[in-house]
Design a protein around this motif. Sequence first.
Motif, PDB file in Angstrom:
ATOM      1  N   CYS A  37       0.840  -1.195   0.000  1.00 47.20           N
ATOM      2  CA  CYS A  37       0.000   0.000   0.000  1.00 47.20           C
ATOM      3  C   CYS A  37       0.882   1.254   0.000  1.00 47.20           C
ATOM      4  CB  CYS A  37      -0.914   0.006   1.222  1.00 47.20           C
ATOM      5  SG  CYS A  37      -2.109  -1.363   1.220  1.00 47.20           S
ATOM      6  N   PHE A  38       0.437   2.246  -0.734  1.00 51.90           N
ATOM      7  CA  PHE A  38       1.169   3.502  -0.864  1.00 51.90           C
ATOM      8  C   PHE A  38       0.205   4.666  -0.675  1.00 51.90           C
ATOM      9  CE2 PHE A  38       3.336   0.264  -3.300  1.00 51.90           C
ATOM     10  CZ  PHE A  38       4.675   0.457  -2.976  1.00 51.90           C
ATOM     11  N   ASP A  39       0.733   5.779  -0.182  1.00 45.10           N
ATOM     12  CA  ASP A  39      -0.111   6.945   0.089  1.00 45.10           C
ATOM     13  C   ASP A  39      -0.454   7.726  -1.164  1.00 45.10           C
ATOM     14  OD1 ASP A  39      -0.131   6.413   2.815  1.00 45.10           O
ATOM     15  OD2 ASP A  39       1.678   7.595   3.182  1.00 45.10           O
ATOM     16  N   ASP A  95       4.633   8.503  -3.907  1.00 43.64           N
ATOM     17  CA  ASP A  95       5.194   7.527  -2.966  1.00 43.64           C
ATOM     18  C   ASP A  95       5.536   6.226  -3.694  1.00 43.64           C
ATOM     19  OD1 ASP A  95       5.929   6.333  -0.548  1.00 43.64           O
ATOM     20  OD2 ASP A  95       3.877   5.730  -0.075  1.00 43.64           O
ATOM     21  N   TYR A  96       4.618   5.760  -4.529  1.00 45.17           N
ATOM     22  CA  TYR A  96       4.850   4.542  -5.305  1.00 45.17           C
ATOM     23  C   TYR A  96       6.026   4.725  -6.262  1.00 45.17           C
ATOM     24  CZ  TYR A  96       4.100   0.891  -8.811  1.00 45.17           C
ATOM     25  OH  TYR A  96       4.274  -0.150  -9.687  1.00 45.17           O
ATOM     26  N   ASP A  97       6.041   5.834  -6.996  1.00 41.72           N
ATOM     27  CA  ASP A  97       7.102   6.066  -7.970  1.00 41.72           C
ATOM     28  C   ASP A  97       8.466   6.178  -7.295  1.00 41.72           C
ATOM     29  OD1 ASP A  97       5.249   6.021 -10.012  1.00 41.72           O
ATOM     30  OD2 ASP A  97       5.034   8.199 -10.108  1.00 41.72           O
ATOM     31  N   ALA A  98       8.492   6.768  -6.118  1.00 37.44           N
ATOM     32  CA  ALA A  98       9.753   6.877  -5.384  1.00 37.44           C
ATOM     33  C   ALA A  98      10.255   5.489  -4.980  1.00 37.44           C
ATOM     34  CB  ALA A  98       9.576   7.756  -4.150  1.00 37.44           C
ATOM     35  N   ALA A  99       9.329   4.610  -4.579  1.00 36.22           N
ATOM     36  CA  ALA A  99       9.720   3.250  -4.207  1.00 36.22           C
ATOM     37  C   ALA A  99      10.282   2.495  -5.413  1.00 36.22           C
ATOM     38  CB  ALA A  99       8.519   2.502  -3.628  1.00 36.22           C
ATOM     39  N   VAL A 100       9.669   2.679  -6.589  1.00 33.46           N
ATOM     40  CA  VAL A 100      10.162   2.036  -7.801  1.00 33.46           C
ATOM     41  C   VAL A 100      11.543   2.578  -8.165  1.00 33.46           C
ATOM     42  CG1 VAL A 100       9.770   1.757 -10.277  1.00 33.46           C
ATOM     43  CG2 VAL A 100       7.861   1.506  -8.685  1.00 33.46           C
ATOM     44  N   GLY A 136       9.878  -1.255 -15.726  1.00 30.25           N
ATOM     45  CA  GLY A 136       9.087  -2.309 -16.339  1.00 30.25           C
ATOM     46  C   GLY A 136       9.264  -3.661 -15.680  1.00 30.25           C
ATOM     47  N   MET A 137      10.308  -3.788 -14.849  1.00 34.45           N
ATOM     48  CA  MET A 137      10.548  -5.047 -14.155  1.00 34.45           C
ATOM     49  C   MET A 137       9.881  -5.105 -12.790  1.00 34.45           C
ATOM     50  SD  MET A 137      14.408  -6.259 -14.984  1.00 34.45           S
ATOM     51  CE  MET A 137      14.050  -7.773 -14.069  1.00 34.45           C
ATOM     52  N   VAL A 138       9.008  -4.157 -12.492  1.00 35.56           N
ATOM     53  CA  VAL A 138       8.183  -4.244 -11.287  1.00 35.56           C
ATOM     54  C   VAL A 138       7.009  -5.153 -11.624  1.00 35.56           C
ATOM     55  CG1 VAL A 138       6.727  -2.980  -9.672  1.00 35.56           C
ATOM     56  CG2 VAL A 138       8.895  -1.996 -10.431  1.00 35.56           C
ATOM     57  N   TYR A 139       7.067  -6.385 -11.149  1.00 37.32           N
ATOM     58  CA  TYR A 139       6.124  -7.420 -11.546  1.00 37.32           C
ATOM     59  C   TYR A 139       5.079  -7.695 -10.472  1.00 37.32           C
ATOM     60  CZ  TYR A 139       9.584  -8.452 -15.197  1.00 37.32           C
ATOM     61  OH  TYR A 139      10.446  -8.371 -16.259  1.00 37.32           O
ATOM     62  N   TYR A 140       4.641  -6.659  -9.781  1.00 34.15           N
ATOM     63  CA  TYR A 140       3.635  -6.849  -8.744  1.00 34.15           C
ATOM     64  C   TYR A 140       2.366  -7.471  -9.331  1.00 34.15           C
ATOM     65  CZ  TYR A 140       6.462  -3.630  -5.907  1.00 34.15           C
ATOM     66  OH  TYR A 140       7.464  -3.016  -5.212  1.00 34.15           O
ATOM     67  N   ASP A 141       1.575  -8.110  -8.460  1.00 31.75           N
ATOM     68  CA  ASP A 141       0.314  -8.714  -8.890  1.00 31.75           C
ATOM     69  C   ASP A 141      -0.642  -7.677  -9.466  1.00 31.75           C
ATOM     70  OD1 ASP A 141       1.267 -11.142  -7.965  1.00 31.75           O
ATOM     71  OD2 ASP A 141       0.243 -10.989  -6.034  1.00 31.75           O
ATOM     72  N   ILE A 142      -0.491  -6.453  -9.027  1.00 29.37           N
ATOM     73  CA  ILE A 142      -1.290  -5.346  -9.545  1.00 29.37           C
ATOM     74  C   ILE A 142      -0.415  -4.106  -9.500  1.00 29.37           C
ATOM     75  CG2 ILE A 142      -2.269  -4.807  -7.259  1.00 29.37           C
ATOM     76  CD1 ILE A 142      -4.890  -4.067  -8.696  1.00 29.37           C
ATOM     77  N   ARG A 143      -0.558  -3.231 -10.492  1.00 26.95           N
ATOM     78  CA  ARG A 143       0.288  -2.043 -10.524  1.00 26.95           C
ATOM     79  C   ARG A 143      -0.372  -0.966 -11.383  1.00 26.95           C
ATOM     80  NH1 ARG A 143       5.241  -3.993 -14.637  1.00 26.95           N
ATOM     81  NH2 ARG A 143       3.998  -3.861 -16.552  1.00 26.95           N
ATOM     82  N   PRO A 144      -0.052   0.298 -11.124  1.00 28.93           N
ATOM     83  CA  PRO A 144      -0.504   1.341 -12.049  1.00 28.93           C
ATOM     84  C   PRO A 144       0.327   1.260 -13.318  1.00 28.93           C
ATOM     85  CG  PRO A 144       0.896   2.287 -10.351  1.00 28.93           C
ATOM     86  CD  PRO A 144       0.710   0.840  -9.994  1.00 28.93           C
ATOM     87  N   SER A 145      -0.316   1.363 -14.453  1.00 30.49           N
ATOM     88  CA  SER A 145       0.421   1.311 -15.710  1.00 30.49           C
ATOM     89  C   SER A 145       1.374   2.502 -15.812  1.00 30.49           C
ATOM     90  CB  SER A 145      -0.546   1.331 -16.889  1.00 30.49           C
ATOM     91  OG  SER A 145       0.159   1.463 -18.110  1.00 30.49           O
ATOM     92  N   ALA A 146       2.548   2.246 -16.373  1.00 23.92           N
ATOM     93  CA  ALA A 146       3.531   3.314 -16.559  1.00 23.92           C
ATOM     94  C   ALA A 146       3.212   4.173 -17.773  1.00 23.92           C
ATOM     95  CB  ALA A 146       4.926   2.717 -16.698  1.00 23.92           C
ATOM     96  N   HIS A 147       2.366   3.657 -18.680  1.00 24.23           N
ATOM     97  CA  HIS A 147       2.135   4.351 -19.948  1.00 24.23           C
ATOM     98  C   HIS A 147       0.680   4.728 -20.195  1.00 24.23           C
ATOM     99  CE1 HIS A 147       6.218   3.083 -20.790  1.00 24.23           C
ATOM    100  NE2 HIS A 147       5.865   1.816 -20.618  1.00 24.23           N
TER     101      HIS A 147
END
Length: 379
Positions: A184-186, A190-195, A208-219
Amino acid sequence: MAVSMGVEEEFHIVDVESRMLVARAQDVLDRLPRRGFVTEFLQSVVESNSGVHGSLEALYADLAHSRQTLSAAAGGLGLAIVAAGTAPLARAGAVDATPHPRYLHMADEYRVVADEQLICGGQFHVDVPDRDTAVRAMCVVSAWLPTLLALSASSPFWLGADTGYASWRTLLWQRWPTSGPAGCFDSAADYDAAVTRLVRSGVISDAGMVYYDIRPSAHQQTLELRVCDACPRVETVVMIAGLFRALVVDACAAVREAHGCRPAPPQWLRAMTWRAARSGLGGELVDPTTGLAEPARAVVRTMLARLRPTLEEFGDWEIVSGVAEETLALGDAAHQLRCVAAEGDLTAAVDFLVDRTHAYPTSSVSLLREVGRHVRAER
């Protein structure tokens, strides 16, 4: 309310005679339209990208057309396509990475993990208002993702052997350093900083190698579901797309109304995912509403009941509930594959997958509505 969705499907390439997984993706791609089909990490997989659609009917037609086009291209080469988490017959180390600098670096860096990436998944995109909402909504929907995995489970066989799992693909996928529950991210920042920190660590080479079960699309302005096996039947894909859209819509509403989220600990989500991968629909799942083991069919029906208002709002209830009930009655694809293999062998299991992957022109969403009415009437 218009909320669009799209799907990316990955397909194994198999030889028609031997039924073995083969590194012929580029040969197939050379016979396909340039738009809508792309290569993947290994040369045994082709990916199709649907258009953006507002209805399950339109999505179904798009996916069926893509499968028919891909099947025709492969068939002209003595090959076939298989939509499943794993191909039943394959040899580890027999498939090279696609000759692209990024993929070649991954093959060198991750070695056996990369060599054994002989898996296919389905990725589902649903529109969201903005990235901040997407990131917060991830936390809300995460506990239901193992149930979607169980509905998609199609990978019991690996390198010619029965693994005992409904989705062995999940266990192979989880070996990558940034796979599994997203957490979970605020905010999007916050999410982008973690990536960014992950990339700077050198553990992964790019976002692109963040393979979480769910993620916000980068594009795109979407939330992307990545936990599911590739599904032999296009009807299953459409059902999961409808369920995921309803989950995301409800989650975005909860975020907007500041209902908040009581996050499930990552280790708990990982345990729930393992349970779904092990049993599929053939045993128990962890019910997110109670945290207790319940029969898989009960957990699926709990999810359907929770999502029914939103599914009805989009006109999806008959299709989604009908295909879900049909799936519960027949068993997941992993169960069906084991039944076929028990009566024949693994070549029969491959033939079963090839047959189910091909989208027949006579199949239609309007017929699925009738299936849904019939299944519910029998209940």
